[in-house]
Design an enzyme around this catalytic site. Sequence first.
Site, PDB file in Angstrom:
ATOM      1  CG  ASP A   1       5.746  -3.697   5.685  1.00 10.53           C
ATOM      2  OD1 ASP A   1       4.735  -4.291   6.097  1.00 10.53           O
ATOM      3  OD2 ASP A   1       6.394  -2.893   6.402  1.00 10.53           O
TER       4      ASP A   1
ATOM      5  CG  HIS B   1      -0.177   0.036   2.532  1.00  5.77           C
ATOM      6  ND1 HIS B   1       0.394   1.180   3.048  1.00  5.77           N
ATOM      7  CD2 HIS B   1       0.098  -0.964   3.408  1.00  5.77           C
ATOM      8  CE1 HIS B   1       0.978   0.900   4.191  1.00  5.77           C
ATOM      9  NE2 HIS B   1       0.819  -0.394   4.441  1.00  5.77           N
TER      10      HIS B   1
END
Length: 412
Positions: A311, A39
């Site tokens: 991540d 994101h």
Amino acid sequence: MKQTLLAILLSAMLPVAASAADDVPEGYQLQQVLLMSRHNLRALLATNGSVLEQATPRKWPAWEVPGGELTTKGGVLEVYMGRYLREWLAQQKLVPQESCPAQQSVYAYANSLQRTVATAQFFITGAFPGCDISVHHQAAMGTMDPVFHPAITNADSAFSPAAVKAMENQRSRYSLKESFKLLEQIADYRSSPECKEKQRCDLNQEKDAFKAPLHDEPGVSGPLKIGNSLVDAFTLQYYEGFPEEQVAWGEIKSDKQWRLLSELKNSYQDTLFTSPAVARNVAAPLVKYMTSALVDKATSSPAVTLLVGHDSNIASLLTALNFKPYRLPGQYERTPIGGKVMFERWHDTRSNRDLMKIEYVYQSTEQLRQAQPLSLNSPPQRVTLELADCPVDGDGFCPMDKFNEVMREAAR
């Protein structure tokens, strides 16, 4: 700031002339792309009682959106990335140059959190403005989709303690003494509630406590979590464009300091998500999804698939598939905000063979902070990645049959 960002967002929608074709070997045709994206820029969470509030007596600057949500600038940055990749995909003739792509030839799927869904929406807006392309996600917003949830799923009673041991071993590889020392100075840690109320005043002396609970993400409490939380906050402030005197209260003044601090964030991610046993387990749902799209159903899959997660998804995925070590020039993060691991299936018409090329496409720290528009003439960073079990040639391509073997083995 909002008016300025809106203006540059609107300017990003204007068409630009494409540059000359990239240096692709003659006769190579791009057939499919899958983007595994983190994101984009989000607000940090600094509420009363949070790690950030407990680790410093200093006041945190306010953000324009609630904690954890995608910011306006994060949307702008994602529009830029979408616009650039549309130009590149059109240059390779995988999608049309100007008109909307064929129905069902583009598929977007995001984890069911605001920042991931919004990231996918902004990407589609930048890449295919005005086109009827939905972003798919599970209905229960605010909860983790199992495909993107990096949770422990191995119910064997021996797995959890083994996973904790693996994380402890991973943590032992990193010497973070100087990083913690610098962080304590910046945060005035010895005046923090954590120190004054709990008598935990030396990050180098405190111990980390790891956990690997079934059906939940690997976790840690202690110095590593504190270090990651603070450095992540500083990094997000820098990307968002906060004045320098507000980024880490004006205490970070050099590239050397940024690199030293970033070791804390990168070590946190590596420790929790890149020990092989943990990575293979938490990445398993995502690996299976990608194997279906890229291998088992490759010929019937959409030409372009966008997946938007976190991540932790990218870190565990790269380990689960056994990628070789990589370096991202112009970045402090190992898995940058908005960065995308791009899986590209090509066909060599001269030799009648299929090939795979994998690249990390990301914005540098300065491209993020300055909100630099992207295009073929002003591209993001691109780094070719290599699987240990699928060696690449001089142009960065590996044989598709070898890639298929890697994916099927990882999906078992």
